[in-house]
Design a protein around this motif. Sequence first.
Motif, PDB file in Angstrom:
ATOM      1  N   LEU A 110       7.276  27.988   1.339  1.00 28.28           N
ATOM      2  CA  LEU A 110       6.891  26.757   0.645  1.00 28.28           C
ATOM      3  C   LEU A 110       5.419  26.427   0.921  1.00 28.28           C
ATOM      4  CD1 LEU A 110       8.351  24.637  -1.115  1.00 28.28           C
ATOM      5  CD2 LEU A 110       8.638  23.293   0.970  1.00 28.28           C
ATOM      6  N   ALA A 111       5.024  26.536   2.165  1.00 25.43           N
ATOM      7  CA  ALA A 111       3.631  26.265   2.538  1.00 25.43           C
ATOM      8  C   ALA A 111       2.687  27.263   1.880  1.00 25.43           C
ATOM      9  CB  ALA A 111       3.473  26.302   4.053  1.00 25.43           C
ATOM     10  N   GLU A 112       3.095  28.525   1.779  1.00 27.20           N
ATOM     11  CA  GLU A 112       2.245  29.532   1.137  1.00 27.20           C
ATOM     12  C   GLU A 112       2.081  29.241  -0.353  1.00 27.20           C
ATOM     13  OE1 GLU A 112      -0.150  32.898   0.456  1.00 27.20           O
ATOM     14  OE2 GLU A 112       0.247  31.657   2.216  1.00 27.20           O
ATOM     15  N   ILE A 113       3.153  28.837  -1.029  1.00 26.11           N
ATOM     16  CA  ILE A 113       3.040  28.465  -2.450  1.00 26.11           C
ATOM     17  C   ILE A 113       2.099  27.273  -2.587  1.00 26.11           C
ATOM     18  CG2 ILE A 113       4.269  27.568  -4.461  1.00 26.11           C
ATOM     19  CD1 ILE A 113       6.721  29.219  -3.498  1.00 26.11           C
ATOM     20  N   ALA A 187      13.305  26.411  -7.435  1.00 26.41           N
ATOM     21  CA  ALA A 187      13.506  26.100  -6.019  1.00 26.41           C
ATOM     22  C   ALA A 187      12.291  25.373  -5.442  1.00 26.41           C
ATOM     23  CB  ALA A 187      13.791  27.373  -5.232  1.00 26.41           C
ATOM     24  N   TYR A 188      11.089  25.816  -5.859  1.00 26.52           N
ATOM     25  CA  TYR A 188       9.873  25.165  -5.369  1.00 26.52           C
ATOM     26  C   TYR A 188       9.832  23.703  -5.797  1.00 26.52           C
ATOM     27  CZ  TYR A 188       5.080  23.727  -4.834  1.00 26.52           C
ATOM     28  OH  TYR A 188       3.971  23.021  -4.488  1.00 26.52           O
ATOM     29  N   LEU A 189      10.054  23.452  -7.098  1.00 17.77           N
ATOM     30  CA  LEU A 189      10.004  22.062  -7.565  1.00 17.77           C
ATOM     31  C   LEU A 189      11.106  21.217  -6.926  1.00 17.77           C
ATOM     32  CD1 LEU A 189       9.089  22.077 -11.373  1.00 17.77           C
ATOM     33  CD2 LEU A 189       7.638  21.602  -9.401  1.00 17.77           C
ATOM     34  N   ASP A 190      12.288  21.782  -6.772  1.00 17.59           N
ATOM     35  CA  ASP A 190      13.388  21.039  -6.135  1.00 17.59           C
ATOM     36  C   ASP A 190      13.020  20.638  -4.715  1.00 17.59           C
ATOM     37  OD1 ASP A 190      14.901  21.274  -8.424  1.00 17.59           O
ATOM     38  OD2 ASP A 190      16.190  22.894  -7.652  1.00 17.59           O
ATOM     39  N   ARG A 191      12.393  21.527  -3.985  1.00 21.84           N
ATOM     40  CA  ARG A 191      11.991  21.217  -2.604  1.00 21.84           C
ATOM     41  C   ARG A 191      10.870  20.185  -2.567  1.00 21.84           C
ATOM     42  NH1 ARG A 191      12.585  25.076   1.653  1.00 21.84           N
ATOM     43  NH2 ARG A 191      11.626  23.429   2.887  1.00 21.84           N
ATOM     44  N   ARG A 192      10.016  20.181  -3.579  1.00 25.05           N
ATOM     45  CA  ARG A 192       8.862  19.278  -3.577  1.00 25.05           C
ATOM     46  C   ARG A 192       9.168  17.915  -4.203  1.00 25.05           C
ATOM     47  NH1 ARG A 192       6.919  20.264   0.485  1.00 25.05           N
ATOM     48  NH2 ARG A 192       5.459  21.927   0.809  1.00 25.05           N
TER      49      ARG A 192
END
Length: 193
Positions: A110-113, A187-192
């Motif tokens: 997540l941090a890398e994205i 998954a990225y948007l859901d986490r953010r």
Amino acid sequence: MLFEKRFWPGIADGSITVTFRRWKKPQVVAGRPYRTPAGIVDVVAVDVVDPADIDDDDARAAGYADASTLVTDLRGDASRATYRIEFRRSEAPDPRAELAASAELDDGALAEIDRRLDRLDRASGDGAWTRVTLELIAAHPARRAGDLAEMVGRERAPFKLDVRKLKNLGLTESLQVGYRLSPRGRAYLDRRR
């Protein structure tokens, strides 16, 4: 590697295995894979040739009816070297597709994205666009690129180029018309959120 759209089906089905280019210096290296609109190809050989020595067999392998048509169609400065590039469809999966399918995001991923999206935003003359574009695609899957670009007040061509950058990060997928978020992008948007 860039190919005209008319050659994509032959590259995809393996009937086109050669191309010719006029370059100052080679732009591809034998033994390396290259992404094309028709899929990934592995370059087998790169050789300088005299256009007069191109035969009909090579022309057919490049998607032309005969050598004369191919030579007439060669682009670029005739004083430059003509390269014969032999390639084959890659058997390896597209790494972007594998990345896009991976929806498991730990804190490090997540941090890398975030880091890579922030870098793209900083480098843009249009300001922060990455997360806005992801949200736009999430809200309007399979929508024409021109429509999406218009929704955010951008030109179509630069917008499409930016979406390709998101695809290279495994966050979006191209459809026949428009785009959608990949499992990784969702998954990225859901986490953010």
